[in-house]
Design an enzyme around this catalytic site. Structure first.
Site: not given
Length: 465
Positions: A177-179
């Site tokens: 995941y990222c933001f």
């Protein structure tokens, strides 16, 4: 619905490399910094490409400008809360209750502010590199920023892919995941697929969606069958808490023992991480309770009740979620632990002196006594304005620390200042209990409370919560 702000930012980039990972990393980072620069009021970024011949973005005829909307954002006066559907809830619940490994590709600084217990941070670019790309864009434009990005990413591209691959192979059930679950996680996923042959799922909505899910769960805690263990300072509440099958150790999660003297050697977690950990702890207990209900193993036992210690609003420098603290004051029932004075003095010395000093020895070695002294005296000074006879007590504690150091752990000098401190904290507890509105289910010493909880009456009372 609040008013919406729309802005459109378009720019042209005239040359692209054939290395998709580098190209998309740079585009993503430039756009990310532009969004920050415009304080989040950018509605859509539109990228005009003179040629899409060497890109992994939607194709177009060579030589014809191509417009690609990489992502859109609508900003309103309302809270920017991510949308979470039923499938997301099921996935997030499984991720946190089953301790599924997570690969976090956000920048180091984002990870440091808040993450999840099972996450590992392997960022696309570190903080300094991302910052440099953003500055270059603002000063010299997108082409210069792109060139700098290529220069920064190229030396570490193979190392980065290998690190992601190693993590993915070691944690095949995990997610990345990222933001927001956007460009950066898409880049990582694509890089793993194209350059390492590894398929690895990513979390839609990213960190923000999972964080919002946990915040939503924290709001639900006020409705859980929670029983507080109340009692005066050094009554042994934490020791009693751990007797029960279902409990959440808030002080353990906060890495702090609650009072002005409760700081431990290791630092407390960030506020975000503390909130995440609390939410996950309650999620796991709800999962266990649900499983027990399905099998009938908790029938009539009252074991669905969750025990916590009664706390003030703050645990060290951390604050309890407001809805939880309000519930502690307004409606959570409690069992009140009554402990004889002599035992309280003994527990206090054990918790804050004889059990705590070995932690300082492990961390500081020959400097343990110096650091131990510093910690206790600084803690005492922090409550100077509220503590009557502060100077007298400080002198007593200083002499007790001298004796403890010089006479091989002789803690007898702590009895007098500990008694004075307990009188001080008793006044605070009396005020706290005067504000409490929840029902007192039972009062007694530790053994009496355990016997009550295991009795027919106690089980019936707890099962009815």
């Amino acid at each position: 619905m609040g008013s919406k702000l729309f802005k459109l930012l378009a720019f042209e980039m005239k040359s692209f490399t054939s290395q998709p990972l580098i190209r998309l990393v740079v585009i993503s980072l430039v756009l990310f910094d532009i969004a920050s620069y415009y304080n989040g009021t950018v509605d859509a970024f539109v990228l005009h490409l003179p040629s899409a011949k060497h890109t992994v973005l939607p194709s177009a005829q060579t030589g014809s400008p191509t417009t690609v909307v990489l992502f859109s954002k609508i900003v309103s006066d309302d809270d920017d809360t991510p949308s979470i559907n039923d499938d997301d809830v099921l996935l997030f619940r499984r991720i946190f209750t089953d301790d599924i490994p997570l690969l976090d590709v956000r920048a180091d600084v984002e990870f440091a502010k808040g993450a999840f217990p099972t996450s590992v941070n392997i960022p696309i670019l570190n903080d300094e590199q991302r910052h440099l790309v953003g500055i270059c864009y603002k000063k010299n434009g997108p082409e210069a920023a792109y060139e700098l990005g290529v220069e920064l990413v190229t030396p570490v591209q193979e190392q980065l892919i290998n690190a992601w691959k190693k993590h993915a192979e070691a944690n095949p059930t995990g997610y990345l995941y990222c933001f927001r679950g956007g460009s950066r996680s898409a880049i990582s996923q694509k890089g793993l697929r194209q350059m390492a042959g590894v398929e690895y799922p990513r979390v839609a909505g990213g960190y923000k969606a999972m964080r919002q899910f946990l915040l939503n769960e924290l709001e639900k805690v006020q409705d859980l069958p929670i029983v507080m263990i109340g009692g005066r300072t050094a009554s042994g509440k934490t020791h009693l808490l751990k007797h029960f099958t279902q409990f959440v150790d808030l002080e353990g999660l906060a890495n702090h023992r609650g009072s002005a003297f409760g700081a431990l050697v290791d630092p407390q977690p960030t506020q975000i991480n503390f909130e995440n950990d609390v939410a996950i702890a309650f999620l796991k207990l709800q999962q266990q309770s649900s499983s027990s209900s399905l099998t009938g193993s908790d029938s009539g036992s009252g074991q669905h009740a969750i025990f916590i210690e009664e706390e003030g609003r703050r645990i060290g420098r951390l604050t309890l979620p407001l809805s939880m603290y309000r519930s502690m004051v307004d409606h959570y029932p409690c069992v009140e632990l009554i402990t004889p004075w002599e035992d309280r003095v003994r527990v206090c010395i054990k918790d804050y002196v004889t059990d705590m000093f070995p932690l300082f020895e492990s961390s500081y070695g020959d400097l343990a006594h110096e650091k131990f002294r510093e910690a206790h005296l600084n803690s005492l000074d922090r409550i100077k304005k509220r503590l009557p006879d502060h100077d007298v007590i400080r002198q007593q504690v200083t002499e007790a620390l001298d004796l403890f150091e010089q006479n091989d752990g002789d803690y007898s000098g702590f009895h007098q200042p500990v008694e004075q401190m307990l009188h001080f904290y008793d006044k605070m507890y009396d005020y706290q209990t005067s504000q409490r509105k929840g029902k007192v289910l039972f009062r007694g010493d530790s053994k009496a409370i355990i016997d009550w909880a295991e009795s027919k009456v106690g089980r019936s009372t707890l099962a009815a919560l």
